[in-house]
Design a protein around this motif. Structure first.
Motif, short mmCIF file in Angstrom:
data_model
loop_
_atom_site.label_atom_id
_atom_site.label_comp_id
_atom_site.label_asym_id
_atom_site.label_seq_id
_atom_site.Cartn_x
_atom_site.Cartn_y
_atom_site.Cartn_z
N ASP A 25 45.80 16.33 34.58
CA ASP A 25 45.49 17.77 34.59
C ASP A 25 43.99 17.92 34.46
OD1 ASP A 25 45.25 20.64 33.84
OD2 ASP A 25 47.45 20.50 33.67
N ASP B 284 49.58 17.92 37.46
CA ASP B 284 49.14 19.28 37.79
C ASP B 284 49.02 19.40 39.31
OD1 ASP B 284 48.26 21.86 37.51
OD2 ASP B 284 46.20 21.30 37.01
N THR C 142 53.38 20.10 36.68
CA THR C 142 52.99 21.12 35.71
C THR C 142 52.00 22.05 36.40
OG1 THR C 142 51.18 19.76 34.86
CG2 THR C 142 53.32 19.55 33.76
N THR C 143 52.31 23.34 36.45
CA THR C 143 51.47 24.28 37.19
C THR C 143 51.66 25.70 36.70
OG1 THR C 143 50.94 25.11 39.42
CG2 THR C 143 53.23 24.54 38.97
N LYS D 252 53.56 26.70 33.62
CA LYS D 252 52.76 26.96 32.42
C LYS D 252 52.84 28.44 32.06
CE LYS D 252 49.38 23.40 33.70
NZ LYS D 252 47.97 23.15 34.09
#
Length: 255
Positions: free
Chosen positions: A9, A55, A79-80, A100
């Motif tokens: 990330d 990410d 993960t975004t 997120k």
């Protein structure tokens, strides 16, 4: 079952939050953190993780571009902050897609999926190995005779290998001894020895081959010879020529 993990990330605080969320899981071993795509590719190839938290939006390249450059295939949890990539994420077989900000419960669901996939893959690998071993064993055992067909006065008699106690050479014939009867077979004992399973039979003399499971007891007579007592009470004596084969057999039975 531990999963080696890399967190990718571009935001420091996002990486720190993920570290905090996975810390309670003893099964997760975080082996690296990466702040951009180029660093991620390098670390993934170097450390070969089981799973990556990836990410999607990063300055140098996005998460999907990272995946196109990988030569290894870890489990992927995206993960975004954007939900517009969800369909594309699952097209590349992502384990999960975390929006997120996500919490402990959402992380647990994602990791449970990863653990389940890892277990399934491990079980499939073990099953595959067992299958290969069984195939190898079957191929090996199929090379050996499972029965004998004997012609006597125009009639054919089948003797199954499981019923045989021992073979004994008799001139140009071999006597096949079973629990119930003795058969005369026009073959050499050498040809029989070459075509029966050595894990099942033991040659103790140039004229004698015994079924291992029918051996009741073994007594050393001296001068590298042994007396074998069979389960039917018969006593048969070995010759020095086969001392090596007998020594191996004795070492196996004493394990």
């Amino acid at each position: 079952m531990k999963l080696r993990c890399i967190i990718i990330d571009d935001e420091y605080l996002a990486r720190q939050r993920l570290l905090k969320l996975v810390k309670p899981y003893d099964e997760i071993n975080v082996i690296a953190e990466c702040k951009n795509g180029a660093e991620a590719i390098e670390k993934i190839h170097l450390k070969e993780p089981d799973i990556i938290f990836l990410d999607i939006q990063m300055p140098d390249m996005n998460g999907f571009e990272v995946l196109t450059k990988l030569k290894v295939h870890p489990y992927i949890i995206f993960t975004t902050a954007y939900d517009s990539y969800a369909i594309k994420a699952f097209e590349v077989n992502a384990v999960d897609y975390l929006l997120k900000p996500f919490d402990e419960d959402r992380i647990r669901i994602a990791l449970d999926r990863a653990f389940a996939l890892k277990k399934e893959k491990k079980e499939a690998h073990i099953e595959g190995r067992i299958k290969k071993l069984m195939q190898a064993y079957e191929a090996k055992t199929s090379e050996f005779l499972s029965q004998f067909s004997i012609q006597n006065k125009g009639r054919e008699t089948t003797i199954f290998i499981d019923d045989i106690v021992y073979f004994k050479s008799d001139g140009n014939y071999v006597r096949i001894i079973t629990d119930e009867k003795t058969y005369l077979y026009r073959k050499t004992i050498r040809s029989i020895h070459e075509n029966i399973n050595p894990e099942v039979f033991l040659r103790i003399h140039r004229s004698l081959i015994l079924k291992k499971t029918y051996i009741q007891d073994t007594k050393y007579l001296g001068n590298n010879t042994y007396q074998f007592q069979l389960k039917n009470g018969e006593l048969l004596t070995s010759s020095r020529t086969y001392k090596s084969e007998i020594a191996i057999y004795l070492s196996e039975t004493r394990l």
